[in-house]
Design an enzyme around this catalytic site. Sequence first.
Site, short mmCIF file in Angstrom:
data_model
loop_
_atom_site.label_atom_id
_atom_site.label_comp_id
_atom_site.label_asym_id
_atom_site.label_seq_id
_atom_site.Cartn_x
_atom_site.Cartn_y
_atom_site.Cartn_z
CB CYS B 86 -0.94 -0.14 1.17
SG CYS B 86 -2.29 1.05 1.04
CG HIS B 203 -3.31 -3.62 3.56
ND1 HIS B 203 -2.21 -2.99 4.19
CD2 HIS B 203 -3.82 -2.49 2.96
CE1 HIS B 203 -2.10 -1.71 3.88
NE2 HIS B 203 -3.27 -1.58 3.13
CD GLU B 205 -0.36 -5.52 5.66
OE1 GLU B 205 -0.55 -6.04 4.61
OE2 GLU B 205 -0.76 -4.34 6.01
#
Lengths: 86, 237
Positions: B86, B203, B205
């Site tokens: 991002c 994302h 993660e």
Amino acid sequence: MRARVFVMLKPSVFDPQGTTVADALHTLGYASVTAVRQGKYFELDIDAKTEDEARRIASEAADKLLANPVIESYRIDIEKTEAAKR
Amino acid sequence: MKFAVVVFPGSNCDHDAYHAARHVLGQDAAFVWHKETSLGGADVVVLPGGFAHGDYLRTGAIARFSPIMREVQQFADRGGPVLGICNGFQVLLEAGLLPGAMLRNRSVKFQCEHVFVKVEQIDTPFTNACRPGQILRIPIAHGEGNYYAEPGVIERLEKNRQVIFRYTTADGAMMPEANPNGSAANIAGICNDARNVVGLMPHPERACELALGSADGYVVLESAVKAVTHGMFAAAR
């Protein structure tokens, strides 16, 4: 010296913000506004002896930081000011 | 192996990346403040999401001049695996580690939702544990993720198989409706020429545990572990 730096998206790059502003103006009744492009404007007070020196510094600042050459181009106007005394 | 998670003033997914690396994958991980000049012997560098330096001027424009970025550049030049997520992707673009730039989303809205992303290439340190063409359901959260590069650059990315992730439908169809931000060629993530630097807007993660609604992102970080432990990109340290 004062450098006025105008940063605009290149003509080939779509400007979603400008388009949104144009739509808003149309909603307000400004049918005659056919297009809007949104950019950024910077005023740099520069301690420089000559206009050329001020332009060179402003141009370097624009290349390095103020504009992203992938999507933006810029224009610089130099104005003599009393900045050195402040 | 060790993950370094770079922290800029305004990073806000640094803890997500740290948590995923340390607590979900069970690897060593450390935060590295942007004013540091060493990556502390890390095997993998993550530039996390957020709003580095408030996103003032342009996203990533000021972060690229942080002292740590010189180290990140050298680490990348030595072949070290670097992942920009991002805002981290935006920093990599501004730093010139990846080609192109980000524009405001075509919708002019901050898009915060789960999307489907297709893994286009698996020969990178962040996709080698994926199946070719695997579809990941992972979240996006950005206002400026509208990937742009000149047509010639897009052509080169396609030719060199540098488009790593693409926005698609749930069954992998690349359609305009599956594109949340107007990105050229539905591009969600790319890599550099050497394939060791990867940036993506979604994302992974934040989607490493089922408790978070999806664990599809796990495979991205797992890939990094696999790449390092198998010595694929280990020359950088």
